[in-house]
Design an enzyme around this catalytic site. Structure first.
Site, PDB file in Angstrom:
ATOM      1  N   HIS A  90      25.965   5.573  46.818  1.00  0.00           N
ATOM      2  CA  HIS A  90      26.118   5.157  45.390  1.00  0.00           C
ATOM      3  C   HIS A  90      27.715   4.897  45.567  1.00  0.00           C
ATOM      4  CE1 HIS A  90      26.612   5.238  41.171  1.00  0.00           C
ATOM      5  NE2 HIS A  90      25.152   5.346  40.966  1.00  0.00           N
ATOM      6  N   ASP A 122      17.914   5.677  42.592  1.00  0.00           N
ATOM      7  CA  ASP A 122      17.007   4.401  42.624  1.00  0.00           C
ATOM      8  C   ASP A 122      16.082   4.505  43.435  1.00  0.00           C
ATOM      9  OD1 ASP A 122      18.786   3.229  40.450  1.00  0.00           O
ATOM     10  OD2 ASP A 122      20.199   3.126  42.031  1.00  0.00           O
TER      11      ASP A 122
END
Length: 436
Positions: free
Chosen positions: A313, A371
């Site tokens: 991320h 995600d």
């Protein structure tokens, strides 16, 4: 914010006088150097592509510490909210600053529930789109179009108007997303029901049809509610900054949120879970679990251009705090639906194992992010990949509204106007066309 007891001094090697700049402190996080008067004092701007080192606003809503892997909504850790609260409580918290009492929650829940219906003419607007249009293209139009139906309550300087617009947006987004889905598959729209929860109502509008009622599975209902909580806000990201920038012009809330929807559509932002699942599909077609080794080699080869989607991320330099919660939810959903041995999900679990154990990924802290897991859960529920980002927008709407309201209520609020480092042609004269 409060002014620190020290200042920053900007000095120049060209003989120009140095300049003292105030420093401000928040409750937590890095201090900020106040450069608002920099141009007036020096004739200079700062250069910060992507605004990675620039605080464009002060905010009391969401705080992220990427190094620690910490995410707080109004001071509350996300892992506690996801376990001890539902999405309606989280929405109330983001909007009003405190978790609701039972009475406040009941009142807020009722207000949201009573506004889930959309105007019947929205159906005609929706039918103007092609059936195969991307849901985000449809949703961008529908959300912006709401301002045409509620134009009498769009004065952003009116607190009551802002509040009713917030309720309408939170309430109607599930209905609009479900309508976009039903339209794409040629099924009739399903109206909301007031006796269901926020997440349960959305599931029914998605999967019920006039010939067969949909019974909400509590495991799936809770999983979707958790997805909504984890995606409700994420500080000053691209789409939130877009909403704030659009709102700074004085535009109505529906238009500002539509701008956020459009920004979220990008694969580097809201489309990340869609990209992660598409990666799994491609790997499955290439041979599945037996080909993971070859795929991992390609990922490690920088020349190949192959990326491991859904891992790592930009903000979190440690484990994404939302990912652990979604990992638990993923396992619960797959067990409840009997999908533990589904080839695609088995592939995902193997890929997860490698990323958590392989030194290459561990050293680079390329852990599975939210995600990766949310895409798996949504696919298991039966949500098509193309709808993933629209559901992200549904959840993020409450955060956008909270951020927009905070901006408008800020006494230092002014229209956004970024500067630039101009690298084009200097002044030149236009010659008549026969002399060029």
């Amino acid at each position: 914010m409060k002014q620190a007891d020290y200042k920053a001094t900007l000095s120049f090697s060209n003989g120009s006088p140095s300049v003292d700049l105030p420093v401000f402190q928040g409750t937590i996080g890095p201090d900020v150097v106040d450069i608002r008067k920099l141009y007036a004092q020096t004739g200079l701007f700062t250069y910060d592509p992507g605004f990675l080192s620039t605080a464009a606003t002060q905010s009391a809503i969401t705080y992220i510490d990427g190094d620690k892997g910490e995410l707080l909504y109004r001071g509350y850790p996300i892992e506690q909210l996801a376990v001890n609260a539902d999405f309606i409580e989280t929405a109330y918290l983001l909007l009003y600053g405190e978790l609701p009492t039972p009475a406040q929650k009941a009142e807020f829940d009722e207000r949201v529930t009573k506004h889930t219906m959309v105007h019947e003419q929205m159906q005609f607007f929706l039918r103007g789109f092609r059936r195969d249009a991307h849901p985000m293209a449809v949703l961008t139009g529908l959300v912006g179009g709401l301002s045409a139906f509620y134009h009498d309550n769009t004065d952003i300087n009116n607190l009551e108007h802002r509040d009713i617009s917030a309720i309408r947006l939170i309430a109607k987004l599930p209905t609009l997303v479900a309508m976009a889905y039903k339209y794409s598959i040629g099924q009739p729209f399903i109206y909301p029901r007031n006796d269901l929860s926020y997440s349960g109502n959305f599931l029914r509008m998605m999967f019920a049809n006039p010939a067969e009622e949909y019974v909400v599975n509590p495991v799936i209902e809770r999983a979707l509610d958790r997805i909504f909580i984890l995606h409700a806000d994420h500080e000053q990201n691209a789409s939130t900054s877009t909403v704030r920038l659009a709102g700074s012009s004085g535009t109505n809330p529906f238009a500002a949120i539509a701008a956020g929807v459009a920004c979220l559509w990008g694969p580097a932002h809201g489309g990340a879970n869609e990209a992660a699942l598409n990666m799994l599909y491609q790997l499955q077609e290439a041979g599945g679990v037996e080909k993971i080794g070859d795929f991992i080699k390609q990922v490690k080869d920088k020349i190949s251009g192959i990326k491991l989607m859904g891992f790592g991320h930009r903000v979190y330099k440690n484990y994404d705090p939302r990912a652990k919660l979604m990992q638990e939810t993923t396992n619960e959903v797959l067990t409840a639906l009997g999908l533990e041995k589904d080839p695609l999900f088995a592939l995902a679990k193997k890929l997860e194992q490698i990323a958590l154990e392989d030194d290459y990924f561990v050293q680079r802290k390329l852990y599975p992010n939210v995600d990766f897991y949310s895409g798996i859960v949504q696919r298991a529920i039966g949500i098509p990949v193309s709808l993933f980002t629209a559901i992200f927008a549904l959840a993020r709407t409450v955060g956008w509204i909270a951020q927009l309201n905070e901006l408008i209520g800020d006494p230092e609020y002014k229209i956004g106007r970024p500067r630039q480092l101009f690298t084009g042609a200097t002044r030149r004269d236009v010659k008549p066309i026969d002399q060029r």
